[in-house]
Scaffold this active site. Structure first.
Site, mmCIF file in Angstrom:
data_model
loop_
_atom_site.group_PDB
_atom_site.id
_atom_site.type_symbol
_atom_site.label_atom_id
_atom_site.label_comp_id
_atom_site.label_asym_id
_atom_site.label_seq_id
_atom_site.Cartn_x
_atom_site.Cartn_y
_atom_site.Cartn_z
ATOM 1 N N ARG A 89 -56.475 21.490 90.592
ATOM 2 C CA ARG A 89 -55.746 22.460 89.770
ATOM 3 C C ARG A 89 -54.565 21.774 89.090
ATOM 4 N NH1 ARG A 89 -56.119 27.130 87.025
ATOM 5 N NH2 ARG A 89 -54.749 28.820 87.683
ATOM 6 N N THR A 376 -63.252 29.293 81.125
ATOM 7 C CA THR A 376 -63.727 28.540 82.283
ATOM 8 C C THR A 376 -65.251 28.326 82.257
ATOM 9 O OG1 THR A 376 -61.870 29.524 83.491
ATOM 10 C CG2 THR A 376 -63.498 28.399 84.807
ATOM 11 N N THR A 394 -61.965 24.249 84.160
ATOM 12 C CA THR A 394 -61.354 25.133 83.162
ATOM 13 C C THR A 394 -60.282 24.439 82.334
ATOM 14 O OG1 THR A 394 -60.277 27.290 82.882
ATOM 15 C CG2 THR A 394 -59.586 25.969 84.763
ATOM 16 N N GLU A 396 -58.561 27.031 80.810
ATOM 17 C CA GLU A 396 -58.026 28.392 80.768
ATOM 18 C C GLU A 396 -58.625 29.164 79.602
ATOM 19 O OE1 GLU A 396 -55.820 31.891 81.831
ATOM 20 O OE2 GLU A 396 -56.996 30.331 82.741
ATOM 21 N N SER A 440 -55.089 30.947 90.980
ATOM 22 C CA SER A 440 -56.355 30.927 90.247
ATOM 23 C C SER A 440 -57.331 31.915 90.865
ATOM 24 C CB SER A 440 -56.963 29.520 90.301
ATOM 25 O OG SER A 440 -58.283 29.523 89.811
ATOM 26 N N SER A 441 -58.240 32.429 90.028
ATOM 27 C CA SER A 441 -59.343 33.250 90.522
ATOM 28 C C SER A 441 -60.641 32.461 90.640
ATOM 29 C CB SER A 441 -59.571 34.442 89.590
ATOM 30 O OG SER A 441 -58.471 35.319 89.634
ATOM 31 N N GLY A 462 -64.731 33.568 83.907
ATOM 32 C CA GLY A 462 -64.371 34.954 83.633
ATOM 33 C C GLY A 462 -62.969 35.362 84.001
#
Length: 556
Positions: A89, A376, A394, A396, A440-441, A462
């Site tokens: 990340r 992503t 990603t 973003e 983050s998801s 998503g």
């Protein structure tokens, strides 16, 4: 012979799937899948194949992912059964402060003002992630993994429908971003699908990293290019320093695992909220007979919606980068806590108000909404030794910050931080801080059956919806007995604006009136997912890509 016949029959019945006794790859762009298969056929590991796909996607899917961004990787070792994770990340540069996205009026900036330009760019993590993964689990030489991406960048590739579509809204900004306009537009108009694009600057960068290793990304000429792009941006100029880049480290972290109906489900820990939130929802649903209800039951989807909103309430209040804030991780997925939360859910009426609970070990904190844009990509790989990789990558939002350095799109990942650093006089867990990774998801996931075998790898794109795309697929496989390819094609569900959002044009939209009778406001919405999966079956490993996108699964 019988096994081979079963494989061929299954492939005929599931034309979007790839079935093999050996390795399989799946990604949202066929050219990335081609890159992964090429590496498997050259004797590469699942990790090698995944890294080649990540690099290829840098070229052909610049709107979604790439080496100018970051990622999260899960790895299952087919020999030892051990699971490892690498956190690549992005991090906030040293100059980032909690008020980074606050306006002069003391209010959070509108997103449309915050994301373009240098202020939103985090220190990219994907090349450090790749180096660490290759060192741990790679087989082929480092430089070999770059070859498919270099060919695509040098020889050119056709712009996909999705690249062209993503260009539309952001291309209105490109008057201030001439480098990206030169690559992806013609006289201010986004390049149409099918237009051939080449990216020689990116090819040169990839060749340099292939020859010299990851330091060629984080120091020297490429570091200078990133520093110049962010500092000299026409919009929101902001400094990233040589020390920021040189100091970046991808981190191995313990996987977060929990159980659901005898299956073990593992994913990334913070700064990812994916695994924690998925495990919370599954834990709340476990007391309900989801199998008996089935995929066509409005009650089943109502229960998913209730668990979703309760779990996301906890997500917003408690989750963040554990290197900076206390996260009650064990408490959030504690079975007793989840049983307590589950008691709030009724099959005959909605709760209407969804507040965070108090998990064991939680410190007092205020909830605050974080923002993630629906961008992503995700890809998966399994090799002939049974090693499995699930990785989400990603930049973003569409084309990230709109900045280009050496042909690569730079991320806008820092807008995943919560813009307001305090709420009700208390600091927010996901506030901006130097060196911190935004919440983050992303939810790369690996599932083990009751016998302890890795049987499924999955993930999606998503934004905040990633969690729900993966979660409904897990329910589809585990509760409803669907093949993974059918489970990822199930309708998508989310929430927002005081309503449950259901995917337009699907069976779930047809159930909306019945769900509303249980007390929910239901709004049909565009909820596009971008899932990729591999699943172990009696006929071999089966790969599948989301029907919403043009991706494919390919066999070794």
């Amino acid at each position: 012979m019988l096994k081979r016949i079963l494989i061929l029959l299954a492939a005929a019945l599931l034309p979007t799937a790839a079935i093999a006794e050996g390795g399989v790859v799946a990604a949202a762009d066929p050219r990335a899948s081609d890159a992964g298969r090429e590496i498997l056929r050259a004797g590469g590991s699942a990790t090698d194949a995944a890294m080649a796909m990540m690099l290829a996607l840098t070229v052909v899917e610049p709107q979604s992912s790439g080496i100018g961004g970051g990622g999260l990787l899960l790895h299952h070792d087919g020999k030892t059964g051990l699971i490892g994770t690498i956190d690549g990340r992005e991090t906030a540069p040293a100059a980032a402060r909690p008020d980074r996205f606050m306006g002069p009026d003391g209010k959070p900036l509108p997103f449309v003002e915050a994301f373009p330009g240098g202020k939103s760019v985090g220190v990219p993590g994907n090349i450090r992630l790749m180096a660490r993964a290759h060192q741990r689990w790679g087989k082929l030489p480092w430089a070999r993994l770059f070859e498919p991406a270099i060919r695509l960048a040098e020889n050119g590739f056709e712009a996909s429908t999705y690249t062209s579509k993503a260009s539309g809204p952001v291309s209105k900004l490109w008057g201030d971003f001439p480098e990206i306009a030169a690559l992806y537009s013609d006289n201010g108009t986004p390049k149409a699908a099918g237009t051939k694009i080449s990216n020689p600057a990116l090819a040169t960068l990839l060749r340099r990293i292939a020859a010299e290793g990851p330091e060629a990304f984080y120091s020297g000429a490429n570091a200078d290019a990133i520093i110049a792009a962010t500092a000299n941006a026409k919009r929101n100029p902001a400094p990233i320093t040589a020390a920021d880049l040189a100091g970046y480290q991808a981190k191995e972290r313990p996987a977060v695992c929990g159980h659901y109906r005898g299956y073990k489900i593992c994913g990334m820990g913070p700064p990812s909220s994916g695994a924690t939130t998925i495990l919370q929802m599954l834990g709340m649903l476990e007391r309900f007979d989801m199998k008996k209800l089935g995929k066509d039951s409005p009650v089943a989807w109502h229960l998913i919606a209730e668990a979703m909103q309760l779990a996301y309430a906890d997500r917003e209040k408690y989750l963040g980068d554990r290197d900076f804030v206390s996260v009650p991780l064990a408490g959030l997925i504690d079975p007793a806590y989840l049983r307590q939360r589950s008691k709030l859910i009724s099959p005959v009426r909605s709760l209407k108000k969804y507040e965070a609970g108090t998990p064991p070990g939680a410190e007092p904190r205020t909830a605050a909404i974080s923002g993630e844009v629906s961008g992503t990509t995700h890809f998966v790989a399994v090799d002939g030794n049974g090693d499995v990789v699930s990785m989400t990558s990603t930049v973003e939002g569409p084309f990230g910050s709109q900045l280009i350095a050496n042909g690569m799109v730079l991320n806008n990942e820092l807008t995943d931080f919560t813009f307001a650093p305090e709420k009700d006089g208390a600091p927010v867990a996901n506030r901006v801080e130097p060196g911190k990774r935004p919440l983050s998801s992303m939810a790369p996931t690996i599932v083990y059956d009751p016998e302890g075998r890795a049987v499924l790898a999955i993930g999606s794109a998503g934004g905040k919806r990633i969690i729900m795309h993966v979660m409904k697929s897990l329910v589809g496989v585990i509760d409803w007995g669907l093949p993974a390819g059918e489970a990822i094609a199930l309708p998508n569900i989310f929430f927002g604006g005081g309503a449950v959002l259901v995917e337009k044009g699907t069976a779930l939209e047809a159930m909306a009136p019945a769900i509303e009778k249980l007390g929910q406001t239901v709004t049909p919405s565009e909820l596009v997912s971008k899932l990729a999966t591999v699943q172990r079956t009696p006929s071999g490993w089966v790969g599948a890509a989301d029907p919403h996108f043009g991706g494919v699964a390919l066999v070794e």
